[in-house]
Design a protein around this motif. Structure first.
Motif, mmCIF file in Angstrom:
data_model
loop_
_atom_site.group_PDB
_atom_site.id
_atom_site.type_symbol
_atom_site.label_atom_id
_atom_site.label_comp_id
_atom_site.label_asym_id
_atom_site.label_seq_id
_atom_site.Cartn_x
_atom_site.Cartn_y
_atom_site.Cartn_z
ATOM 1 N N TYR A 173 -17.338 -15.086 2.114
ATOM 2 C CA TYR A 173 -17.702 -13.807 1.624
ATOM 3 C C TYR A 173 -17.909 -13.035 3.154
ATOM 4 N N ALA A 174 -17.249 -12.169 3.121
ATOM 5 C CA ALA A 174 -16.816 -11.390 4.869
ATOM 6 C C ALA A 174 -17.394 -10.585 4.915
ATOM 7 N N PHE A 175 -18.580 -9.737 3.754
ATOM 8 C CA PHE A 175 -18.962 -8.649 3.789
ATOM 9 C C PHE A 175 -20.445 -8.726 3.304
ATOM 10 N N ASN A 176 -21.400 -8.949 4.022
ATOM 11 C CA ASN A 176 -22.691 -9.262 3.916
ATOM 12 C C ASN A 176 -22.879 -9.175 4.475
ATOM 13 N N HIS A 177 -24.834 -8.909 4.280
ATOM 14 C CA HIS A 177 -25.906 -8.214 4.915
ATOM 15 C C HIS A 177 -27.263 -8.690 4.409
ATOM 16 N N SER A 178 -28.789 -8.092 4.918
ATOM 17 C CA SER A 178 -29.933 -8.306 4.780
ATOM 18 C C SER A 178 -30.285 -6.732 4.590
ATOM 19 N N ASP A 179 -31.519 -6.633 3.461
ATOM 20 C CA ASP A 179 -32.723 -6.228 3.831
ATOM 21 C C ASP A 179 -33.186 -5.676 5.060
ATOM 22 N N ILE A 180 -32.867 -4.338 5.576
ATOM 23 C CA ILE A 180 -34.062 -4.384 6.886
ATOM 24 C C ILE A 180 -35.140 -4.311 6.364
ATOM 25 N N GLY A 181 -36.009 -5.596 7.061
ATOM 26 C CA GLY A 181 -37.815 -5.503 7.060
ATOM 27 C C GLY A 181 -37.459 -6.573 6.082
ATOM 28 N N GLY A 182 -36.368 -7.224 5.520
ATOM 29 C CA GLY A 182 -36.441 -8.622 4.183
ATOM 30 C C GLY A 182 -37.467 -7.705 3.333
ATOM 31 N N TYR A 183 -38.160 -8.520 2.467
ATOM 32 C CA TYR A 183 -38.185 -7.662 0.815
ATOM 33 C C TYR A 183 -39.525 -8.689 0.534
ATOM 34 N N SER A 184 -40.229 -9.336 0.972
ATOM 35 C CA SER A 184 -40.944 -10.104 -0.074
ATOM 36 C C SER A 184 -42.331 -10.207 0.771
ATOM 37 N N GLY A 185 -43.455 -10.261 0.365
ATOM 38 C CA GLY A 185 -44.554 -10.043 0.792
ATOM 39 C C GLY A 185 -45.811 -10.808 0.210
ATOM 40 N N VAL A 186 -46.324 -11.075 0.986
ATOM 41 C CA VAL A 186 -47.579 -11.785 0.357
ATOM 42 C C VAL A 186 -48.930 -11.401 0.542
ATOM 43 N N SER A 187 -50.057 -10.568 -0.259
ATOM 44 C CA SER A 187 -51.061 -10.776 -0.443
ATOM 45 C C SER A 187 -52.028 -11.577 -0.922
ATOM 46 N N PHE A 188 -52.375 -12.381 -0.898
ATOM 47 C CA PHE A 188 -53.160 -12.907 -1.547
ATOM 48 C C PHE A 188 -54.142 -13.598 -0.036
ATOM 49 N N PRO A 189 -55.732 -13.571 -0.979
ATOM 50 C CA PRO A 189 -56.515 -13.498 0.063
ATOM 51 C C PRO A 189 -56.928 -14.213 1.560
ATOM 52 N N ILE A 190 -55.883 -15.683 1.007
ATOM 53 C CA ILE A 190 -55.847 -16.251 2.457
ATOM 54 C C ILE A 190 -54.620 -16.079 3.090
ATOM 55 N N VAL A 191 -53.574 -16.234 2.630
ATOM 56 C CA VAL A 191 -51.883 -16.381 3.104
ATOM 57 C C VAL A 191 -51.528 -14.521 2.244
ATOM 58 N N LYS A 192 -51.234 -13.805 3.761
ATOM 59 C CA LYS A 192 -50.697 -12.357 3.338
ATOM 60 C C LYS A 192 -49.385 -12.583 4.871
ATOM 61 N N TYR A 193 -48.724 -11.746 4.284
ATOM 62 C CA TYR A 193 -46.880 -11.737 4.568
ATOM 63 C C TYR A 193 -47.138 -10.240 4.754
ATOM 64 N N ARG A 194 -47.098 -9.540 5.590
ATOM 65 C CA ARG A 194 -46.594 -8.055 5.437
ATOM 66 C C ARG A 194 -46.156 -7.468 6.091
ATOM 67 N N ARG A 195 -45.007 -6.285 6.327
ATOM 68 C CA ARG A 195 -44.396 -6.760 7.279
ATOM 69 C C ARG A 195 -44.847 -5.278 8.516
ATOM 70 N N SER A 196 -44.579 -5.861 9.844
ATOM 71 C CA SER A 196 -45.161 -5.378 10.703
ATOM 72 C C SER A 196 -44.341 -4.723 11.316
ATOM 73 N N GLU A 197 -44.488 -3.283 12.497
ATOM 74 C CA GLU A 197 -43.683 -2.855 12.908
ATOM 75 C C GLU A 197 -42.601 -2.784 14.348
ATOM 76 N N GLU A 198 -42.894 -3.559 14.244
ATOM 77 C CA GLU A 198 -41.952 -4.978 15.432
ATOM 78 C C GLU A 198 -41.149 -5.422 14.636
ATOM 79 N N LEU A 199 -41.217 -6.294 13.366
ATOM 80 C CA LEU A 199 -40.331 -7.045 13.043
ATOM 81 C C LEU A 199 -39.462 -5.497 12.579
ATOM 82 N N LEU A 200 -40.324 -4.854 11.405
ATOM 83 C CA LEU A 200 -39.207 -3.408 11.379
ATOM 84 C C LEU A 200 -38.396 -3.143 12.328
ATOM 85 N N LEU A 201 -38.062 -2.752 13.285
ATOM 86 C CA LEU A 201 -37.754 -2.200 14.696
ATOM 87 C C LEU A 201 -36.584 -3.702 14.828
ATOM 88 N N ARG A 202 -37.038 -4.561 15.071
ATOM 89 C CA ARG A 202 -36.347 -5.631 15.272
ATOM 90 C C ARG A 202 -35.001 -6.059 14.585
#
Length: 332
Positions: A173-202
Motif C-alpha cells: 500500500y504505497a499511498f496511505n495516510h490518516s485523518d489529521i487529528g484522529g477520528y474516534s472520540g469518547v464522551s462517557f461519564p468516566i472515560v473521555k477522549y476529546r481532541r486537544s489543540e496540541e494533539l491536532l497541531l502535532r
C-alpha cells in the motif's frame, strides 16, 4: 469531495432523500441475503444496513450509475468507506477488492468519457479506501488508516498511525495516510477522549509528510479542536499545508517510483539501512519519505523536543531542518 460506502440504510422515514437506494437494491435482489432470502442486516453504529452483493452481475452497473450522478453534480473525489466483507470464509477478503475495483473502473470510464480539449483542470478524480486485501492496491487509488482514537496512544492514537503507515507500505500500500487529528472520540461519564489543540497541531505536522494532507472533524465534532477553531489552529494548518506543498515535486517523483517498483512513499528506515541494528528497533519514532527526507515528529503530550537518529550508511551528510526546539543527535 464527498463520501460513499456499500452499506445501504432503509430511508422510508427520511423526507429529504433523492432516491431510496435500499429499496431499489432490495427490489433488484443485489443486497446480501440471509438464509430466508431477506436482506442480511448488519449493525452499523446506531442503525442497521444492508450490504451490496458485489458478486451479483447487476450490482456494478447500478452502483456506477450512482457514481455518475455524483460526478455530474460536480464531485471530484470521495471516501469509499467500509468494504469489509461479512462472511470470514467466503468473501471477507474478496469483498474489499471488488469494492475497490468497482470504484476504479468507474474512474477510468469517466475519464475516457471526457471530451478532448474539455476543461483539463476538471479531469482529475480520486477516491480513497480503508479496507483491503492482496489485490486492493491494484485498484485503489489511495488509502487511509481508518478511525484512530483522538489520543496520543501507541496502540490506537497518533503513534499507531505511523506503525500502520509503515507496515502497510511494506505490504504494497504505497499511498496511505490518516485523518489529521484522529477520528474516534469518547464522551462517557468516566472515560473521555476529546481532541486537544496540541494533539491536532502535532498531527498536522506529522501528516504534512504523508501522501495526503486531510483533516477530519471526527465522530464528535463539537468535542474536538478543529483546524478552524481559532487563529492559532488556522495559522498552523496554513503553515503545514505550505510545507506539504513544498515537497510536491518530490512527491510526484515518489508516486511514479511507486507505480514502477512498488516502493511506498513513506518508508521504514531498514529498507535503506538494513545493516544498522538500531534502525531495526525503531517503530513510530521516525521514518523516511523516499530516501531524501527523514521525519522525526513530536508525538508526546507536553513535549517540545525530540531526538533524531541518523542511520549509518551513505557518506553524504544529513542536513538538519530545525523546528521548534528540536535536539539532533547523530552517531556519525
Amino acid at each position: 469531495m464527498t463520501y460513499c460506502n456499500p452499506c445501504l440504510a432503509p430511508t422510508e422515514d427520511k423526507p429529504n432523500r433523492r432516491r431510496n437506494m435500499f429499496q431499489e437494491a432490495k427490489t433488484m435482489g443485489i443486497l446480501i441475503r440471509d438464509q430466508y432470502g431477506q436482506p442480511y442486516m448488519v449493525p452499523n453504529t446506531a442503525f442497521n444496513v444492508g450490504m451490496l452483493d458485489l458478486t451479483h452481475p447487476d450490482t456494478t452497473t447500478w452502483f456506477k450509475n450512482i457514481l455518475w450522478e455524483m460526478a455530474d453534480d460536480g464531485i471530484r473525489g470521495w471516501m469509499a468507506d467500509f468494504g469489509e466483507g461479512e462472511d470470514p470464509i467466503e468473501a471477507h477478503n474478496r469483498y474489499p477488492e471488488l469494492w475497490a475495483k468497482i470504484n476504479r473502473e468507474f474512474v477510468e470510464e469517466w475519464k475516457a468519457s471526457r471530451k478532448a480539449g474539455e476543461d483539463e483542470d476538471d479531469d482529475e478524480i480520486v477516491f480513497f479506501m480503508r479496507a483491503g486485501f492482496r489485490d486492493s492496491p491494484k485498484w485503489g487509488m489511495l488509502f487511509w488508516e481508518g478511525d484512530q482514537m483522538v489520543s496520543w496512544q501507541q496502540n490506537d492514537g497518533i503513534k499507531s498511525t505511523i506503525v500502520g503507515l509503515l507496515s502497510s507500505g511494506l505490504s504494497g500500500y504505497a499511498f496511505n495516510h490518516s485523518d489529521i487529528g484522529g477520528y474516534s472520540g469518547v464522551s462517557f461519564p468516566i472515560v473521555k477522549y476529546r481532541r486537544s489543540e496540541e494533539l491536532l497541531l502535532r498531527w498536522m505536522e506529522l501528516n504534512a509528510f504523508t501522501t495526503v494532507f486531510r483533516t477530519h472533524e471526527g465522530n464528535k465534532p463539537s468535542c474536538n479542536s478543529q483546524f478552524y477553531s481559532n487563529d492559532r489552529t488556522y495559522s498552523h494548518f496554513a503553515r503545514f499545508a505550505k510545507v506539504y506543498n513544498a515537497w510536491k515535486f518530490y512527491r510526484i517523483q515518489l508516486v511514479k517510483e511507486a507505480a514502477r517498483k512498488g516502493l511506498p512513499v513513506c518508508r521504514h528506515l531498514f529498507l535503506h539501512y538494513p545493516d544498522d541494528d538500531k534502525v531495526h528497533k525503531l517503530s513510530y519514532q521516525q521514518f523516511l519519505v523516499g530516501t531524501e527526507i527523514l521525519v522525526v515528529p513530536v508525538l508526546d503530550k507536553g513535549k517540545n523536543k525530540v531526538k533524531a537518529y541518523f542511520p549509518i550508511g551513505e557518506e553524504r551528510p544529513w542536513v538538519a531542518c530545525l523546528d521548534r526546539g528540536v535536539i539532533l543527535e547523530s552517531r556519525q
